[in-house]
Design a protein around this motif. Structure first.
Motif, PDB file in Angstrom:
ATOM      1  N   ALA A  38      10.933  -0.608  46.918  1.00 55.67           N
ATOM      2  CA  ALA A  38      10.516   0.770  47.183  1.00 55.67           C
ATOM      3  C   ALA A  38      10.966   1.698  46.061  1.00 55.67           C
ATOM      4  CB  ALA A  38      11.065   1.233  48.532  1.00 55.67           C
ATOM      5  N   GLU A  39      12.194   1.558  45.608  1.00 57.72           N
ATOM      6  CA  GLU A  39      12.697   2.396  44.523  1.00 57.72           C
ATOM      7  C   GLU A  39      11.957   2.089  43.217  1.00 57.72           C
ATOM      8  OE1 GLU A  39      15.201   2.633  47.835  1.00 57.72           O
ATOM      9  OE2 GLU A  39      14.721   0.798  46.761  1.00 57.72           O
TER      10      GLU A  39
ATOM     11  N   LEU B 131      19.278   4.323  45.161  1.00 60.45           N
ATOM     12  CA  LEU B 131      19.441   4.480  46.604  1.00 60.45           C
ATOM     13  C   LEU B 131      20.943   4.548  46.830  1.00 60.45           C
ATOM     14  CD1 LEU B 131      18.432   4.534  49.513  1.00 60.45           C
ATOM     15  CD2 LEU B 131      18.487   2.024  49.493  1.00 60.45           C
ATOM     16  N   VAL B 132      21.394   5.664  47.369  1.00 59.05           N
ATOM     17  CA  VAL B 132      22.827   5.933  47.490  1.00 59.05           C
ATOM     18  C   VAL B 132      23.195   6.038  48.963  1.00 59.05           C
ATOM     19  CG1 VAL B 132      24.664   7.554  46.879  1.00 59.05           C
ATOM     20  CG2 VAL B 132      22.748   7.203  45.310  1.00 59.05           C
ATOM     21  N   ARG B 133      24.361   5.508  49.283  1.00 58.12           N
ATOM     22  CA  ARG B 133      24.905   5.664  50.632  1.00 58.12           C
ATOM     23  C   ARG B 133      26.209   6.425  50.526  1.00 58.12           C
ATOM     24  NH1 ARG B 133      26.458   1.019  55.051  1.00 58.12           N
ATOM     25  NH2 ARG B 133      26.984   2.495  56.699  1.00 58.12           N
TER      26      ARG B 133
ATOM     27  N   ALA C 176      25.059   8.392  55.546  1.00 55.54           N
ATOM     28  CA  ALA C 176      23.807   8.989  55.066  1.00 55.54           C
ATOM     29  C   ALA C 176      23.281   8.239  53.842  1.00 55.54           C
ATOM     30  CB  ALA C 176      24.028  10.451  54.730  1.00 55.54           C
ATOM     31  N   TYR C 177      21.974   8.131  53.764  1.00 56.64           N
ATOM     32  CA  TYR C 177      21.300   7.537  52.609  1.00 56.64           C
ATOM     33  C   TYR C 177      20.515   8.628  51.896  1.00 56.64           C
ATOM     34  CZ  TYR C 177      22.239   2.996  54.736  1.00 56.64           C
ATOM     35  OH  TYR C 177      22.843   1.896  55.268  1.00 56.64           O
ATOM     36  N   PHE C 178      20.487   8.540  50.570  1.00 56.84           N
ATOM     37  CA  PHE C 178      19.670   9.480  49.810  1.00 56.84           C
ATOM     38  C   PHE C 178      19.319   8.855  48.465  1.00 56.84           C
ATOM     39  CE2 PHE C 178      24.098  10.476  48.957  1.00 56.84           C
ATOM     40  CZ  PHE C 178      24.144  10.675  47.584  1.00 56.84           C
ATOM     41  N   LEU C 179      18.392   9.501  47.771  1.00 50.28           N
ATOM     42  CA  LEU C 179      17.964   9.054  46.454  1.00 50.28           C
ATOM     43  C   LEU C 179      18.492  10.005  45.389  1.00 50.28           C
ATOM     44  CD1 LEU C 179      14.181   8.321  47.156  1.00 50.28           C
ATOM     45  CD2 LEU C 179      16.051   6.659  47.059  1.00 50.28           C
TER      46      LEU C 179
ATOM     47  N   HIS D  60      11.902  18.296  43.682  1.00 51.53           N
ATOM     48  CA  HIS D  60      12.667  19.467  43.250  1.00 51.53           C
ATOM     49  C   HIS D  60      13.457  20.068  44.416  1.00 51.53           C
ATOM     50  CE1 HIS D  60      13.752  22.840  40.746  1.00 51.53           C
ATOM     51  NE2 HIS D  60      13.461  23.631  41.761  1.00 51.53           N
ATOM     52  N   GLY D  61      14.768  20.130  44.228  1.00 51.94           N
ATOM     53  CA  GLY D  61      15.632  20.701  45.251  1.00 51.94           C
ATOM     54  C   GLY D  61      15.956  19.744  46.390  1.00 51.94           C
ATOM     55  N   ASN D  62      15.346  18.558  46.379  1.00 55.51           N
ATOM     56  CA  ASN D  62      15.575  17.583  47.447  1.00 55.51           C
ATOM     57  C   ASN D  62      16.512  16.458  47.031  1.00 55.51           C
ATOM     58  OD1 ASN D  62      13.773  18.799  49.347  1.00 55.51           O
ATOM     59  ND2 ASN D  62      12.091  17.995  48.121  1.00 55.51           N
ATOM     60  N   ILE D  63      16.449  16.074  45.761  1.00 55.23           N
ATOM     61  CA  ILE D  63      17.329  15.026  45.253  1.00 55.23           C
ATOM     62  C   ILE D  63      17.846  15.449  43.882  1.00 55.23           C
ATOM     63  CG2 ILE D  63      16.067  13.223  46.513  1.00 55.23           C
ATOM     64  CD1 ILE D  63      15.010  12.208  43.803  1.00 55.23           C
TER      65      ILE D  63
END
Length: 131
Positions: A39-40, A78-80, A84-87, A121-124
């Motif tokens: 996916a990434e 992909l970060v934990r 929480a998970y985020f990109l 933009h502003g999300n990750i």
């Protein structure tokens, strides 16, 4: 003026990250198996292709011709953090044959043009690096 939809990508996914995905036109048909981060990689491939198009548009708007086509190496993490998970992402951009200051201007403009850059933009956290 109403916006015109230029293209709609349609995919079907079964099984999430352990399943598979297929586009409605059959062009994309992939098995997504763990621990491979498909996916990434797909997101990075799509974003970098879009970003190069945005670079070309930014150059054309400024009447700049690339002596050699630019390249983008995109890294999607992909970060934990706790539960929480985020990109987060890095776009490493090469614009050979263009003065560094001009290349940086084009990179900044492309980041404002590219729909993937706008979506994130502003999300990750996103870094754009001129190589």
């Amino acid at each position: 003026m109403a916006a015109n939809v230029l293209f709609t990508g349609k995919t079907h996914n079964a099984g999430g990250r352990n399943g598979g995905t297929r586009s409605s036109d059959g062009f994309l048909d992939l098995k997504l198996s763990q621990p491979h981060p498909a996916a990434e990689n797909l997101f990075g491939a799509a974003w970098s292709a879009c970003y190069i198009g945005a670079l070309e548009l930014a150059a054309a708007q400024r009447k700049i011709t690339f002596p050699t086509l630019p390249t983008v190496d995109t890294e999607i993490d992909l970060v934990r953090d706790g539960g929480a998970y985020f990109l987060q992402a890095r776009l490493n951009v090469s614009v050979p044959g263009i003065e560094r200051e001009v290349a940086q201007t084009l990179i900044d403009a492309a980041h404002a043009i590219c729909p993937y850059s706008k979506a994130t933009h502003g999300n990750i956290n996103v870094e754009t690096n001129l190589l």
